[in-house]
Design an enzyme around this catalytic site. Sequence first.
Site, PDB file in Angstrom:
ATOM      1  N   ILE A 198    -137.426  10.014  49.251  1.00 29.14           N
ATOM      2  CA  ILE A 198    -138.115   9.756  50.524  1.00 29.14           C
ATOM      3  C   ILE A 198    -138.140   8.253  50.830  1.00 29.14           C
ATOM      4  O   ILE A 198    -137.895   7.835  51.970  1.00 29.14           O
ATOM      5  CB  ILE A 198    -139.537  10.360  50.506  1.00 29.14           C
ATOM      6  CG1 ILE A 198    -139.450  11.869  50.180  1.00 29.14           C
ATOM      7  CG2 ILE A 198    -140.246  10.150  51.851  1.00 29.14           C
ATOM      8  CD1 ILE A 198    -140.784  12.553  49.933  1.00 29.14           C
TER       9      ILE A 198
ATOM     10  N   ASP B 284    -138.154  -1.180  42.618  1.00 29.90           N
ATOM     11  CA  ASP B 284    -137.861   0.107  41.978  1.00 29.90           C
ATOM     12  C   ASP B 284    -137.352  -0.166  40.565  1.00 29.90           C
ATOM     13  O   ASP B 284    -136.576  -1.096  40.349  1.00 29.90           O
ATOM     14  CB  ASP B 284    -136.789   0.849  42.799  1.00 29.90           C
ATOM     15  CG  ASP B 284    -136.755   2.338  42.526  1.00 29.90           C
ATOM     16  OD1 ASP B 284    -136.970   3.120  43.464  1.00 29.90           O
ATOM     17  OD2 ASP B 284    -136.514   2.735  41.353  1.00 29.90           O
TER      18      ASP B 284
ATOM     19  N   GLY C  25    -134.840   6.436  40.423  1.00 27.58           N
ATOM     20  CA  GLY C  25    -134.196   6.049  41.687  1.00 27.58           C
ATOM     21  C   GLY C  25    -132.693   5.829  41.493  1.00 27.58           C
ATOM     22  O   GLY C  25    -132.193   5.834  40.361  1.00 27.58           O
TER      23      GLY C  25
ATOM     24  N   SER D  68    -149.646  14.217  48.412  1.00 23.98           N
ATOM     25  CA  SER D  68    -148.990  15.523  48.301  1.00 23.98           C
ATOM     26  C   SER D  68    -149.957  16.646  48.642  1.00 23.98           C
ATOM     27  O   SER D  68    -151.158  16.550  48.353  1.00 23.98           O
ATOM     28  CB  SER D  68    -148.508  15.668  46.859  1.00 23.98           C
ATOM     29  OG  SER D  68    -148.308  17.009  46.530  1.00 23.98           O
TER      30      SER D  68
ATOM     31  N   TYR E 155    -150.095  15.976  37.612  1.00 26.01           N
ATOM     32  CA  TYR E 155    -149.404  15.348  38.753  1.00 26.01           C
ATOM     33  C   TYR E 155    -150.326  15.356  39.987  1.00 26.01           C
ATOM     34  O   TYR E 155    -150.538  14.322  40.625  1.00 26.01           O
ATOM     35  CB  TYR E 155    -148.094  16.088  39.059  1.00 26.01           C
ATOM     36  CG  TYR E 155    -147.567  15.749  40.431  1.00 26.01           C
ATOM     37  CD1 TYR E 155    -146.942  14.530  40.667  1.00 26.01           C
ATOM     38  CD2 TYR E 155    -147.732  16.635  41.506  1.00 26.01           C
ATOM     39  CE1 TYR E 155    -146.481  14.200  41.936  1.00 26.01           C
ATOM     40  CE2 TYR E 155    -147.274  16.316  42.767  1.00 26.01           C
ATOM     41  CZ  TYR E 155    -146.655  15.094  42.981  1.00 26.01           C
ATOM     42  OH  TYR E 155    -146.223  14.772  44.240  1.00 26.01           O
TER      43      TYR E 155
ATOM     44  N   LYS F 228    -152.325  12.196  42.139  1.00 29.61           N
ATOM     45  CA  LYS F 228    -152.298  11.893  43.579  1.00 29.61           C
ATOM     46  C   LYS F 228    -153.716  11.846  44.138  1.00 29.61           C
ATOM     47  O   LYS F 228    -154.070  10.947  44.927  1.00 29.61           O
ATOM     48  CB  LYS F 228    -151.461  12.950  44.324  1.00 29.61           C
ATOM     49  CG  LYS F 228    -149.979  12.905  43.989  1.00 29.61           C
ATOM     50  CD  LYS F 228    -149.327  11.641  44.497  1.00 29.61           C
ATOM     51  CE  LYS F 228    -147.880  11.487  44.116  1.00 29.61           C
ATOM     52  NZ  LYS F 228    -147.273  10.226  44.553  1.00 29.61           N
TER      53      LYS F 228
ATOM     54  N   ASN G 172    -143.431  20.457  51.772  1.00 31.87           N
ATOM     55  CA  ASN G 172    -142.186  20.455  50.979  1.00 31.87           C
ATOM     56  C   ASN G 172    -141.100  19.612  51.630  1.00 31.87           C
ATOM     57  O   ASN G 172    -140.412  20.079  52.546  1.00 31.87           O
ATOM     58  CB  ASN G 172    -141.700  21.887  50.763  1.00 31.87           C
ATOM     59  CG  ASN G 172    -142.559  22.609  49.738  1.00 31.87           C
ATOM     60  OD1 ASN G 172    -143.751  22.772  49.946  1.00 31.87           O
ATOM     61  ND2 ASN G 172    -141.975  23.006  48.641  1.00 31.87           N
TER      62      ASN G 172
ATOM     63  N   ILE H 112    -135.320  33.365  41.454  1.00 33.23           N
ATOM     64  CA  ILE H 112    -136.502  33.450  42.322  1.00 33.23           C
ATOM     65  C   ILE H 112    -137.712  33.578  41.406  1.00 33.23           C
ATOM     66  O   ILE H 112    -137.808  34.538  40.626  1.00 33.23           O
ATOM     67  CB  ILE H 112    -136.416  34.669  43.267  1.00 33.23           C
ATOM     68  CG1 ILE H 112    -135.188  34.552  44.174  1.00 33.23           C
ATOM     69  CG2 ILE H 112    -137.695  34.774  44.088  1.00 33.23           C
ATOM     70  CD1 ILE H 112    -135.068  35.692  45.184  1.00 33.23           C
ATOM     71  N   PHE H 113    -138.597  32.597  41.506  1.00 34.96           N
ATOM     72  CA  PHE H 113    -139.770  32.592  40.620  1.00 34.96           C
ATOM     73  C   PHE H 113    -140.884  33.452  41.220  1.00 34.96           C
ATOM     74  O   PHE H 113    -141.745  32.948  41.945  1.00 34.96           O
ATOM     75  CB  PHE H 113    -140.272  31.161  40.417  1.00 34.96           C
ATOM     76  CG  PHE H 113    -139.301  30.264  39.686  1.00 34.96           C
ATOM     77  CD1 PHE H 113    -138.422  30.765  38.737  1.00 34.96           C
ATOM     78  CD2 PHE H 113    -139.279  28.892  39.949  1.00 34.96           C
ATOM     79  CE1 PHE H 113    -137.532  29.929  38.062  1.00 34.96           C
ATOM     80  CE2 PHE H 113    -138.403  28.052  39.274  1.00 34.96           C
ATOM     81  CZ  PHE H 113    -137.526  28.574  38.331  1.00 34.96           C
TER      82      PHE H 113
ATOM     83  N   ARG I  81    -143.602  31.175  38.365  1.00 37.71           N
ATOM     84  CA  ARG I  81    -143.683  29.854  37.735  1.00 37.71           C
ATOM     85  C   ARG I  81    -145.171  29.476  37.692  1.00 37.71           C
ATOM     86  O   ARG I  81    -145.866  29.610  38.713  1.00 37.71           O
ATOM     87  CB  ARG I  81    -142.893  28.843  38.583  1.00 37.71           C
ATOM     88  CG  ARG I  81    -142.807  27.463  37.991  1.00 37.71           C
ATOM     89  CD  ARG I  81    -141.870  26.573  38.778  1.00 37.71           C
ATOM     90  NE  ARG I  81    -142.399  26.219  40.092  1.00 37.71           N
ATOM     91  CZ  ARG I  81    -141.792  25.392  40.947  1.00 37.71           C
ATOM     92  NH1 ARG I  81    -140.623  24.865  40.627  1.00 37.71           N
ATOM     93  NH2 ARG I  81    -142.316  25.122  42.109  1.00 37.71           N
TER      94      ARG I  81
ATOM     95  N   GLY J 108    -148.645  27.845  38.057  1.00 38.31           N
ATOM     96  CA  GLY J 108    -149.216  26.856  38.980  1.00 38.31           C
ATOM     97  C   GLY J 108    -148.748  26.983  40.416  1.00 38.31           C
ATOM     98  O   GLY J 108    -149.177  26.199  41.270  1.00 38.31           O
TER      99      GLY J 108
HETATM  100  N1  UDP Z   1    -138.525  28.161  43.432  1.00 39.42           N
HETATM  101  C1  UDP Z   1    -137.760  29.234  42.994  1.00 39.42           C
HETATM  102  N2  UDP Z   1    -136.680  28.970  42.198  1.00 39.42           N
HETATM  103  C2  UDP Z   1    -136.337  27.711  41.803  1.00 39.42           C
HETATM  104  C3  UDP Z   1    -137.114  26.620  42.266  1.00 39.42           C
HETATM  105  C4  UDP Z   1    -138.201  26.887  43.079  1.00 39.42           C
HETATM  106  O1  UDP Z   1    -138.048  30.393  43.321  1.00 39.42           O
HETATM  107  O2  UDP Z   1    -135.363  27.560  41.058  1.00 39.42           O
HETATM  108  C5  UDP Z   1    -139.687  28.425  44.318  1.00 39.42           C
HETATM  109  C6  UDP Z   1    -140.996  27.870  43.779  1.00 39.42           C
HETATM  110  O3  UDP Z   1    -141.614  28.817  42.934  1.00 39.42           O
HETATM  111  C7  UDP Z   1    -141.778  27.642  45.069  1.00 39.42           C
HETATM  112  C8  UDP Z   1    -140.687  27.301  46.083  1.00 39.42           C
HETATM  113  O4  UDP Z   1    -139.464  27.761  45.520  1.00 39.42           O
HETATM  114  O5  UDP Z   1    -142.407  28.823  45.487  1.00 39.42           O
HETATM  115  C9  UDP Z   1    -140.569  25.807  46.348  1.00 39.42           C
HETATM  116  O6  UDP Z   1    -140.484  25.154  45.090  1.00 39.42           O
HETATM  117  P1  UDP Z   1    -140.161  23.606  44.946  1.00 39.42           P
HETATM  118  O7  UDP Z   1    -140.101  23.317  43.469  1.00 39.42           O
HETATM  119  O8  UDP Z   1    -138.950  23.290  45.764  1.00 39.42           O
HETATM  120  O9  UDP Z   1    -141.378  22.869  45.633  1.00 39.42           O
HETATM  121  P2  UDP Z   1    -142.971  22.999  45.368  1.00 39.42           P
HETATM  122  O10 UDP Z   1    -143.470  24.035  46.333  1.00 39.42           O
HETATM  123  O11 UDP Z   1    -143.177  23.337  43.936  1.00 39.42           O
HETATM  124  O12 UDP Z   1    -143.467  21.627  45.731  1.00 39.42           O
END
Ligand code: UDP
Length: 325
Positions: A13, A32, A37, A117, A141, A145, A170, A207-208, A281, A283
């Site tokens: 960014i 930096d 970076g 964030s 993290y 912030k 995002n 897909i998490f 995933r 959190g």
């Molecule tokens: N995600 C996923 N597979 C991946 C990476 C991310 O399904 O390999 C999902 C993640 O669980 C979230 C969304 O994509 O719901 C966005 O994740 P990212 O890490 O890009 O950003 P975040 O929302 O964590 O800031």
Amino acid sequence: MCAVLITGGAGYIGSHVNKLLASRGVETVVFDSLVTGHADFLQWGEFIAGDLLDPPALERAFAAAPIDAVLHFASYIAVGESVEDPNKYYLNNVAATLNLLDAMVRHGVRGLVFSSSASVYGEPEQERIDENHPKRPLSPYAHSKAMVEQMLEDYHRAHGLASCRLRYFNAAGADPDGEIGERHVPETHLIPLVLHAALGLRKNISIFGTDYATPDGTCVRDYIHVSDLAEAHALALDWLKGGETRAFNLGNGSGYSVREVIEVARAVTGRDIAVVESGRRAGDSPVLVASSGRAKAELGWEPRFGDLETIVRTAWDWHLKDCRD
Ligand code: UDP
């Protein structure tokens, strides 16, 4: 002429903001460490290599030009890593920022724009999150912030330091000119990983979680183009002249599921993208969508690259170029 100091200006960014400001004739000094970076993102302004935890290096940055305001991007950003190694996050994101704020006070710099964030909110209580939503960070993290945001309120009270705390949803997409883009090592973000799968750099995208209480069972996020974020920083620099401290959400206000992102990426790239359905995933919130009314009303901000196809297309153009170089 006064300059703007950009910590983390070689990152994703920060480099987009540096490019935008330089295009408008603002003098910039990028500070930096190049730990995360990229040297090839250093195409505008002056560059000082150094770490915020190293006060003499920081002094060199303030000596490079008369500094009028600071844009503070430098921080570590991996949520999972912060759970494993909290010291790294509190040291680099919080303690290092204290060094920066004290240097600003010493040098009489008027204000700071902070890369915050949406993660400061934690589990959302309402569909669209506004700035008054309770803050319940879920990781070191996110705590780092929120702590810096608190420090900025305290420095405003004690030293009159103005600050604009920008809470990104995002961040996604890339410079429409294709000069810079999103490159993290290791990459953890959805859109670049999906594009890596389209490029054949990875076999598939996981897909998490497919059992969330969302329309298609996958997490919903508010993707905001990095150039729209950059514009918000330019507006924030003007806003700082009012001498206040305030937080602003930056998002489009519309949410897309993980499956929708993958579908858009298939359409934009014209390539097969294999999917593996995995567990949740830790959190992750099911839905994170911004209400950005305050940024629109007070900063005069209006996103221009709002639709997901444009976001993914600019990211795809950049990834095609980056994997060739
Ligand atoms: N995600 C996923 N597979 C991946 C990476 C991310 O399904 O390999 C999902 C993640 O669980 C979230 C969304 O994509 O719901 C966005 O994740 P990212 O890490 O890009 O950003 P975040 O929302 O964590 O800031």
